[in-house]
Design a protein around this motif. Sequence first.
Motif, mmCIF file in Angstrom:
data_model
loop_
_atom_site.group_PDB
_atom_site.id
_atom_site.type_symbol
_atom_site.label_atom_id
_atom_site.label_comp_id
_atom_site.label_asym_id
_atom_site.label_seq_id
_atom_site.Cartn_x
_atom_site.Cartn_y
_atom_site.Cartn_z
ATOM 1 N N GLU A 288 0.831 -1.214 0.000
ATOM 2 C CA GLU A 288 0.000 0.000 0.000
ATOM 3 C C GLU A 288 0.863 1.262 0.000
ATOM 4 O OE1 GLU A 288 -3.043 0.494 -0.404
ATOM 5 O OE2 GLU A 288 -3.952 -1.488 -0.153
ATOM 6 N N GLU A 289 0.617 2.163 -0.930
ATOM 7 C CA GLU A 289 1.334 3.442 -0.966
ATOM 8 C C GLU A 289 0.797 4.398 0.104
ATOM 9 O OE1 GLU A 289 2.430 6.969 -4.185
ATOM 10 O OE2 GLU A 289 1.027 5.378 -4.713
ATOM 11 N N ASN A 290 -0.496 4.285 0.373
ATOM 12 C CA ASN A 290 -1.140 5.173 1.350
ATOM 13 C C ASN A 290 -0.715 4.776 2.766
ATOM 14 O OD1 ASN A 290 -3.653 5.519 3.308
ATOM 15 N ND2 ASN A 290 -3.747 7.159 1.777
ATOM 16 N N LEU A 291 -0.283 5.791 3.557
ATOM 17 C CA LEU A 291 0.241 5.519 4.893
ATOM 18 C C LEU A 291 -0.800 4.882 5.807
ATOM 19 C CD1 LEU A 291 2.296 8.797 5.414
ATOM 20 C CD2 LEU A 291 3.240 6.488 5.255
ATOM 21 N N GLU A 292 -2.021 5.424 5.791
ATOM 22 C CA GLU A 292 -3.057 4.903 6.680
ATOM 23 C C GLU A 292 -3.380 3.451 6.351
ATOM 24 O OE1 GLU A 292 -3.117 7.835 5.294
ATOM 25 O OE2 GLU A 292 -3.215 9.252 6.975
ATOM 26 N N ARG A 293 -3.469 3.135 5.052
ATOM 27 C CA ARG A 293 -3.789 1.750 4.670
ATOM 28 C C ARG A 293 -2.605 0.815 4.982
ATOM 29 N NH1 ARG A 293 -6.681 4.120 0.135
ATOM 30 N NH2 ARG A 293 -4.886 3.788 -1.250
ATOM 31 N N VAL A 318 9.481 -0.989 6.373
ATOM 32 C CA VAL A 318 8.688 0.033 7.065
ATOM 33 C C VAL A 318 8.255 -0.535 8.413
ATOM 34 C CG1 VAL A 318 7.884 1.143 4.966
ATOM 35 C CG2 VAL A 318 6.559 -0.728 5.936
ATOM 36 N N THR A 319 8.150 0.343 9.404
ATOM 37 C CA THR A 319 7.704 -0.068 10.732
ATOM 38 C C THR A 319 6.439 0.690 11.097
ATOM 39 O OG1 THR A 319 8.963 1.635 11.886
ATOM 40 C CG2 THR A 319 10.101 -0.448 11.418
ATOM 41 N N GLN A 320 5.674 0.125 12.024
ATOM 42 C CA GLN A 320 4.473 0.818 12.506
ATOM 43 C C GLN A 320 4.844 2.176 13.098
ATOM 44 O OE1 GLN A 320 1.234 -0.741 14.673
ATOM 45 N NE2 GLN A 320 1.532 -2.889 13.984
ATOM 46 N N ASP A 321 5.937 2.225 13.871
ATOM 47 C CA ASP A 321 6.322 3.491 14.504
ATOM 48 C C ASP A 321 6.638 4.561 13.467
ATOM 49 O OD1 ASP A 321 5.977 2.413 16.990
ATOM 50 O OD2 ASP A 321 8.110 1.965 17.310
ATOM 51 N N ALA A 322 7.362 4.180 12.395
ATOM 52 C CA ALA A 322 7.720 5.151 11.360
ATOM 53 C C ALA A 322 6.485 5.645 10.617
ATOM 54 C CB ALA A 322 8.722 4.541 10.392
ATOM 55 N N VAL A 323 5.547 4.750 10.362
ATOM 56 C CA VAL A 323 4.332 5.144 9.645
ATOM 57 C C VAL A 323 3.464 6.058 10.523
ATOM 58 C CG1 VAL A 323 2.193 4.307 8.602
ATOM 59 C CG2 VAL A 323 4.350 3.102 8.171
ATOM 60 N N ILE A 327 2.343 9.930 9.730
ATOM 61 C CA ILE A 327 0.934 10.351 9.698
ATOM 62 C C ILE A 327 0.723 11.549 10.619
ATOM 63 C CG2 ILE A 327 -1.411 9.653 10.315
ATOM 64 C CD1 ILE A 327 -0.658 6.800 9.440
ATOM 65 N N ASP A 328 1.400 11.545 11.783
ATOM 66 C CA ASP A 328 1.232 12.627 12.763
ATOM 67 C C ASP A 328 1.967 13.904 12.384
ATOM 68 O OD1 ASP A 328 -0.329 10.934 14.264
ATOM 69 O OD2 ASP A 328 1.320 10.297 15.588
ATOM 70 N N GLU A 329 2.889 13.812 11.448
ATOM 71 C CA GLU A 329 3.682 14.975 11.045
ATOM 72 C C GLU A 329 3.051 15.604 9.805
ATOM 73 O OE1 GLU A 329 5.795 17.966 10.653
ATOM 74 O OE2 GLU A 329 6.399 16.660 12.327
ATOM 75 N N PRO A 330 2.422 16.769 9.923
ATOM 76 C CA PRO A 330 1.682 17.369 8.799
ATOM 77 C C PRO A 330 2.544 17.582 7.561
ATOM 78 C CG PRO A 330 1.209 18.529 10.858
ATOM 79 C CD PRO A 330 2.320 17.592 11.147
ATOM 80 N N ASN A 331 3.787 17.981 7.746
ATOM 81 C CA ASN A 331 4.648 18.267 6.596
ATOM 82 C C ASN A 331 5.660 17.143 6.327
ATOM 83 O OD1 ASN A 331 3.470 20.853 6.226
ATOM 84 N ND2 ASN A 331 4.725 21.639 7.932
ATOM 85 N N GLY A 332 5.367 15.973 6.861
ATOM 86 C CA GLY A 332 6.314 14.864 6.709
ATOM 87 C C GLY A 332 6.048 14.037 5.460
ATOM 88 N N ALA A 333 6.518 12.799 5.510
ATOM 89 C CA ALA A 333 6.380 11.905 4.362
ATOM 90 C C ALA A 333 4.912 11.670 4.041
ATOM 91 C CB ALA A 333 7.080 10.581 4.673
ATOM 92 N N ARG A 334 4.608 11.542 2.762
ATOM 93 C CA ARG A 334 3.221 11.382 2.353
ATOM 94 C C ARG A 334 2.897 9.988 1.840
ATOM 95 N NH1 ARG A 334 1.779 13.665 5.672
ATOM 96 N NH2 ARG A 334 -0.273 12.970 4.964
ATOM 97 N N THR A 335 3.925 9.137 1.565
ATOM 98 C CA THR A 335 3.662 7.774 1.086
ATOM 99 C C THR A 335 4.463 6.762 1.898
ATOM 100 O OG1 THR A 335 5.461 7.612 -0.521
ATOM 101 C CG2 THR A 335 3.441 8.723 -1.262
#
Length: 414
Positions: A288-293, A318-323, A327-335
């Motif tokens: 999944e490219e989408n972080l939430e998914r 990828v780890t759960q913590d990194a994702v 998600i919590d960082e508004p200007n952070g990674a988007r995928t």
Amino acid sequence: MALIEVEHITKIFGPNPKQALARVRQGLGKDALLAETGHTLGIDDVSLSIERGQIFVIMGLSGSGKSTLIRHFNRLIDPTDGTILVDGKDVMALGNRELEDFRRRRMSMVFQRFGLMPHRTVLQNVAYGLEVRGLGRAERQRQAKEWVEAVGLSGFENQFPSQLSGGMQQRVGLARALATDADILLMDEAFSALDPLIRSQMQDQLVALQARLGKTIVFITHDLDEALKIGDRIAILKDGQLSQVGRPAEILLSPADDYVRAFVRDVNRARVLTVDVVMKPPQHRITEENLERALADMRRMGADYGYAVDGDSYRGIVTQDAVKAAIDEPNGARTTWDVAQGHPVLNQTDPLEVALPTTLEAAYPVAVVDEAGHLRGVVSSANMSDVLAPPEDDVPPEPVAPGGTAGSAAMRTG
């Protein structure tokens, strides 16, 4: 269909082999046959299939029948019983003229003692088979020069065999066999007379040439290390009988009997086995490219981490913590690909001794990728331990060659 099919070959040496064959079929063994009839059982009901483009190694100690067997392939020896098919054609049915053409065009042979003509130069030796075939002088010299170059002897074309080292002489023999462009190359203890360093170099060159040319090579050796290094498949003979046939990893990890088990006991598995033998399918693939998914996928799998794959391409771990942090960082990674960490990777063909340090230092099982960067599996130090630690079963004494002593020295007596 296999290129070479050996079907129930038996060879008995002596004045009345057919009569002795009847006793063998009644269950008489090699030693008993010799004592009772004076006949020697060289090969005992051996069947093999050799695929096109393989390096197929036949190995065993002195007296095991390996050289006798290979000489059946081009009928330097005729069997007492059994059949040999090459490309579906019965070699035993060939007439004299057909057999001569078969030896010139389908099978070439490289011998242990080089077999070079001392009065001919390197180029003339390599061109000999082409001369016998009837090629004109200019064409055979052109082709011979190409093969001299292929085996790394450019500049030595006009030297005589006595002016060359043993390793260089064997290269001439190899070039001469290859120059005939035969489909099949028979090599009987071809490197055993060479010094260890030159021998290793010749093994490497043979593997490289076979990969480029796609020849089918049947290679005879008494050296297990050599068999494991060059063989796609290995057949182990004992007293004329077939003990086991398999890929090097199968021979090492699943020996068929005590004889094979004793042979492989002291082999450095980390040097011989490769990553593809121990790798496992990745349990947690994140596509999944989408972080939430991607986060939802990891939670559903109960995984703290996963291997991010974008189409066919491996992107990293990828780890759960990194994702969650992304998600919590508004200007952070988007995928998901943005947070994938580029941990070290391994190749399927890496020897375990090369791969082991990487797995020991890794926090997660290490990704195994192919040349195109596709994820093929994962491997951990625990996976390696399972195959590198030999079983703790009682091991019988090592094979002993006639007149030899136990151990690797016995394996190397010819």
